[in-house]
Design a protein around this motif. Structure first.
Motif, PDB file in Angstrom:
ATOM      1  N   ILE A   1       0.870  -1.171   0.000  1.00  0.00           N
ATOM      2  CA  ILE A   1       0.000   0.000   0.000  1.00  0.00           C
ATOM      3  C   ILE A   1       0.908   1.223   0.000  1.00  0.00           C
ATOM      4  N   GLY A   2       0.787   2.055  -1.020  1.00  0.00           N
ATOM      5  CA  GLY A   2       1.622   3.241  -1.093  1.00  0.00           C
ATOM      6  C   GLY A   2       3.103   2.945  -1.024  1.00  0.00           C
ATOM      7  N   GLY A   3       3.506   1.800  -1.564  1.00  0.00           N
ATOM      8  CA  GLY A   3       4.906   1.414  -1.542  1.00  0.00           C
ATOM      9  C   GLY A   3       5.345   0.721  -0.270  1.00  0.00           C
ATOM     10  N   GLN A   4       4.464   0.669   0.729  1.00  0.00           N
ATOM     11  CA  GLN A   4       4.785   0.023   2.000  1.00  0.00           C
ATOM     12  C   GLN A   4       4.491  -1.482   1.940  1.00  0.00           C
ATOM     13  N   LYS A   5       5.455  -2.282   2.345  1.00  0.00           N
ATOM     14  CA  LYS A   5       5.277  -3.713   2.383  1.00  0.00           C
ATOM     15  C   LYS A   5       4.306  -4.081   3.495  1.00  0.00           C
ATOM     16  N   CYS A   6       3.292  -4.870   3.191  1.00  0.00           N
ATOM     17  CA  CYS A   6       2.284  -5.234   4.188  1.00  0.00           C
ATOM     18  C   CYS A   6       1.636  -6.560   3.784  1.00  0.00           C
ATOM     19  N   ALA A   7       0.549  -6.940   4.440  1.00  0.00           N
ATOM     20  CA  ALA A   7      -0.118  -8.210   4.125  1.00  0.00           C
ATOM     21  C   ALA A   7      -1.568  -8.164   4.581  1.00  0.00           C
ATOM     22  N   ILE A   8      -2.438  -8.719   3.754  1.00  0.00           N
ATOM     23  CA  ILE A   8      -3.824  -8.938   4.175  1.00  0.00           C
ATOM     24  C   ILE A   8      -3.829 -10.128   5.118  1.00  0.00           C
ATOM     25  N   VAL A   9      -4.552 -10.019   6.224  1.00  0.00           N
ATOM     26  CA  VAL A   9      -4.601 -11.115   7.188  1.00  0.00           C
ATOM     27  C   VAL A   9      -6.052 -11.552   7.388  1.00  0.00           C
TER      28      VAL A   9
END
Length: 222
Positions: free
Chosen positions: A175-183
């Motif tokens: 999201i917006g270049g930020q590394k993340c994950a749907i949980v």
């Protein structure tokens, strides 16, 4: 669903520079680009504006048109579909929606040491104690139905202090270049229009997000 004629017109406006800002565009010039009459082009512009895919304004030297955030999202979803058709080995999905407040449960679970350790091991980052909640738009609810084989990672549950904590599955994204994950916790049945996202930082603060802000989640699956 966006009508094919409207999508064609939207794509043409974008190719003329409409995603970068307002461009001078008359019904006559759009009609010439599309090979249709000025009257039909005018109706197309009205339809796009009604669907909030473009923003129009009048200035002394003529009409100016810009592709809106919603219009960009429609084009990105179309792009993602073509990627899935012509390059199935590299599938890219985009989920769009608005930021909403959660119930605070994510903060509790993401603060448990075992969950933090497990998510760090599987995702490569230790999650911030909290989740970003997103309510998907109608088109993204349909996209979500195609994500079952998009590269989910199963995170097993555990037992601590005579209490059993369920597992979850996570889907890496950005999201917006930020590394993340749907949980998605295995014991919880979420409404189809809600997703929870974890990241190694507080996304609301880093991306300056507030409730009702529009946001996009990008998922790439090799």
């Amino acid at each position: 669903m966006v009508e094919s004629e409207d999508l064609q017109s939207l794509k043409t406006i974008a190719l003329l520079g409409g995603c970068r800002g307002p461009i001078r565009l008359s019904s006559q010039s759009l009609g010439k680009e599309l090979g249709i009459s000025p009257q039909t082009a005018s109706r197309r512009l009205i339809a796009l504006e009604r669907q909030q895919f473009i923003v129009r304004s009048m200035k002394p030297d003529g009409q100016y048109v810009a592709v809106s955030r919603g219009g960009e999202q429609a084009l990105k979803r179309e792009y993602a579909d073509y990627v899935r058709i012509f390059n199935p080995e590299q599938r890219r999905y985009v989920l769009a929606g608005t930021v909403i407040s959660g119930l605070g449960e994510g903060r509790y679970y993401m603060s448990l040491p075992h969950y933090k350790e497990r998510f760090g091991e599987y995702l490569g980052f230790e999650p911030f104690p909290g989740t970003l909640n997103i309510r998907l738009d109608t088109a993204s609810i349909e996209v979500r139905k195609h994500l079952d084989h998009a590269g989910w990672i199963e995170v097993p549950g555990f037992t601590a202090d005579e209490r059993t904590f369920g597992g979850a599955r996570v889907l890496p994204c950005r999201i917006g270049g930020q590394k993340c994950a749907i949980v998605e916790p295995s014991r919880t049945h979420y409404p189809e229009d809600i997703v929870e996202v974890i990241a190694g930082c507080e996304l609301r603060k880093v991306l300056d997000l507030n409730d009702n802000d529009m946001i996009e989640v990008e998922i790439a699956h090799d």
